[in-house]
Motif scaffolding. Structure first.
Motif, short mmCIF file in Angstrom:
data_model
loop_
_atom_site.label_atom_id
_atom_site.label_comp_id
_atom_site.label_asym_id
_atom_site.label_seq_id
_atom_site.Cartn_x
_atom_site.Cartn_y
_atom_site.Cartn_z
N PRO A 154 0.91 -1.10 0.32
CA PRO A 154 -0.03 -0.54 -0.61
C PRO A 154 1.40 1.10 0.36
CG PRO A 154 -0.41 -1.75 1.42
CD PRO A 154 0.02 -2.67 0.65
N LEU A 155 1.95 1.31 1.21
CA LEU A 155 2.60 2.28 0.55
C LEU A 155 3.47 2.55 -0.23
CD1 LEU A 155 3.49 5.28 3.07
CD2 LEU A 155 5.27 3.74 4.26
N ARG A 203 3.02 2.11 -3.18
CA ARG A 203 0.93 2.48 -3.96
C ARG A 203 1.34 3.23 -4.36
NH1 ARG A 203 -2.17 -1.89 -2.84
NH2 ARG A 203 -3.45 -0.64 -1.75
N TRP A 204 1.12 3.92 -3.33
CA TRP A 204 0.51 5.22 -2.83
C TRP A 204 1.58 6.06 -3.32
CZ3 TRP A 204 2.75 9.10 0.36
CH2 TRP A 204 1.85 10.19 0.38
N TRP A 205 3.09 5.46 -2.82
CA TRP A 205 3.88 6.90 -3.04
C TRP A 205 4.53 7.09 -5.12
CZ3 TRP A 205 7.15 9.63 -1.04
CH2 TRP A 205 8.76 10.39 -1.78
N THR A 206 4.45 5.66 -5.23
CA THR A 206 4.09 5.70 -6.88
C THR A 206 3.08 6.69 -8.53
OG1 THR A 206 4.78 3.39 -5.78
CG2 THR A 206 4.36 3.98 -8.88
N ARG A 207 2.07 6.01 -7.79
CA ARG A 207 0.87 7.18 -8.17
C ARG A 207 1.03 8.55 -7.74
NH1 ARG A 207 -3.48 1.95 -7.45
NH2 ARG A 207 -2.33 1.02 -8.91
N LEU A 208 1.66 8.80 -6.75
CA LEU A 208 1.83 10.54 -6.35
C LEU A 208 2.93 10.88 -8.23
CD1 LEU A 208 0.60 11.85 -4.58
CD2 LEU A 208 2.91 11.86 -3.13
#
Ligand code: SAM
Length: 273
Positions: free
Chosen positions: A246-247, A249-254
């Protein structure tokens, strides 16, 4: 009982870093590649990878770029079933098992003689169909490969250890040997090169890395006039991101909406000639 391993040079030793990353990915609940052979070799040899200080994100990145390179090779063989596959700086990778080229195709793995020897000892026979034992910056080794079939040439984790001049000579030789083909490798942005120099745990790699890095995916088109960019694959924008923890993924999508920020991560560059 751990297997006795030969003494390798620091450059050859880097093969353990990528192999261990794929093994770690295989053991993860967020598996990207599923390289069971890498996992088996690391278990059987008892290789101690703690000195590399591999982080989960690093292992995942190595597995992700390997997957993208496998896909390029697979698509190539779907169009050229009699084609040639060539893995430059193959280390202990068993890519041929993952790609599974058609029976009429020919697959070659190139690395230093000590590594090709180790491949024969540690990998299953099906993963070592044709080893080319050579320094790829020396002339002559291409003479052993067919010159009348299109080729897909992949280099995973190799570019960092080449100078730009060596890459230009290498590409000239490859493009001069095969009638047509594709070349794909993981790229290094100038930021990635900087980060490698400053990341604790990557010292052994940073000490021997030579490549300056580039941010423009068209740079290799200037190495040889026949080379044409097919695609710059910014891994942060690829569907496997949905499998990231999750973390991350969130960072990558940012980062993903920005090409500049995406280039700071994993990039696979694909060319044809
Ligand atoms: C980081 S490892 C990557 C190995 C493999 N591609 C993988 O993904 O596991 C780099 C590999 O490139 C090989 N290599 C580097 N420079 C080379 C050269 N000049 N000639 C032949 N092999 C080379 C090293 O021996 C090593 O196996």
């Amino acid at each position: 009982m751990p297997i006795a391993l030969p003494e390798l040079t620091p450059l050859q030793e880097t093969l353990w870093l990528t192999l261990c990353c794929r093994a770690i990915d295989n053991r993860s609940s967020h598996r990207i590649l599923g390289d069971e052979t890498a996992d088996e070799i690391v278990r059987e040899t008892g290789y101690d990878h703690s000195r590399f200080r591999i982080m989960a994100a690093g292992a995942l990145n190595v597995a992700h770029r390997a997957k993208k390179l496998d896909e390029i090779a697979r698509r190539f063989f779907a169009r050229h079933p009699r084609g040639v596959g060539l893995d430059l700086g193959a280390g202990l990778d068993s890519r041929v098992l993952r790609v599974s080229p058609p029976p009429e195709a020919e697959w070659y793995d190139l690395d230093f003689p000590e590594v090709i020897d180790l491949r024969r000892r540690l990998l299953p026979a099906a993963a070592t169909p044709r080893g080319v034992a050579a320094d790829l910056n020396e002339p002559g080794w291409l003479d052993a490969l067919p010159a009348d079939r299109p080729a897909v040439i992949v280099a995973d984790g190799l570019l960092a250890f080449q100078s730009e001049e060596e890459m230009i000579t290498l590409v000239d030789r490859l493009v001069g040997h095969f009638p047509s083909g594709e070349i794909a490798f993981n790229g290094y942005s100038t930021f990635a090169v900087w980060a490698q120099k400053h990341y604790k745990g990557a010292e052994s790699v940073a000490r021997i890395a030579k490549f300056p890095g580039f941010n423009d995916p068209r740079t290799p088109e200037r190495w040889n006039p026949k080379l044409r960019l097919v695609k710059e694959i910014l891994c942060m924008r690829e569907p496997e991101v949905a499998l990231f923890p999750p973390l991350l993924r969130w960072w990558t999508r940012l980062f993903a909406p920005s090409a500049t920020l995406s280039r700071s991560g994993n990039v696979v560059l694909h060319y044809r000639f």
